[in-house]
Design an enzyme around this catalytic site. Sequence first.
Site, short mmCIF file in Angstrom:
data_model
loop_
_atom_site.label_atom_id
_atom_site.label_comp_id
_atom_site.label_asym_id
_atom_site.label_seq_id
_atom_site.Cartn_x
_atom_site.Cartn_y
_atom_site.Cartn_z
N ASP A 134 3.52 0.18 -1.58
CA ASP A 134 3.56 0.51 -0.44
C ASP A 134 4.53 1.68 -0.13
OD1 ASP A 134 1.08 -0.87 0.09
OD2 ASP A 134 2.07 -2.21 1.08
N LYS A 161 -14.11 -5.19 5.17
CA LYS A 161 -13.34 -6.33 5.35
C LYS A 161 -13.52 -7.08 7.07
CE LYS A 161 -9.64 -4.58 2.53
NZ LYS A 161 -8.20 -4.13 2.31
N TYR A 195 -9.17 -12.83 5.37
CA TYR A 195 -10.29 -11.59 5.50
C TYR A 195 -11.18 -11.89 4.30
CZ TYR A 195 -7.28 -8.99 2.25
OH TYR A 195 -6.72 -8.35 1.06
N HIS A 238 -4.28 0.36 2.39
CA HIS A 238 -4.77 0.21 1.17
C HIS A 238 -6.28 0.33 1.20
CE1 HIS A 238 -1.82 -3.24 0.57
NE2 HIS A 238 -1.17 -2.03 0.37
#
Length: 181
Positions: free
Chosen positions: A168, A71, A131, A62
């Site tokens: 996905d 991140k 995250y 992603h």
Amino acid sequence: MKVVPSPIPDVFLIEPQVFGDSRGFFFESYNQRSFSEKIGVEVNFVQDNHSRSSKNVLRGLHYQIEQAQGKLVRVVSGEIFDVAVDIRKSSPTFGQWVGYLLNAENKKQLWVPAGFAHGFLVVSEVAEVLYKATDYYAPQHERSILWNDRDLAIAWPLDSEPILSAKDIAGQPFKDAEVYP
């Protein structure tokens, strides 16, 4: 904290200093001053995310084509294989990836800067991933690259077929993906 450079400049594995005794442990999971000094970049985290996934769940790859997110990824329960793919067209490492095992025991973190696609595979029975993100989630700008793209050839440590979301499954091949300049 100890910062370990990866084969791709700008991506770092972070090993916190953990203090443990018979009562348990303590460590500083994030310190803005130390992070900025050791990574060499000023970041402003605006959002924290927490996911829980079962074994063989694969999330990714992603990224957001606008409002790109850096991140800082860590695992608080279980273990994942965490991957960052350089999708900056002007980068000498464009199309290259790095992957690391992150788990609750080693407490390692991965810094994935903006300009990278990110994904992970759960290798334990269950994993909880936290995250921090440098920009807000913007679903209208979110993109997904196929996890099993042949050009990327990511060596996922799979022992069976991964469990994927519809998003996905519908990811783009790397050669057709919208990337950063």
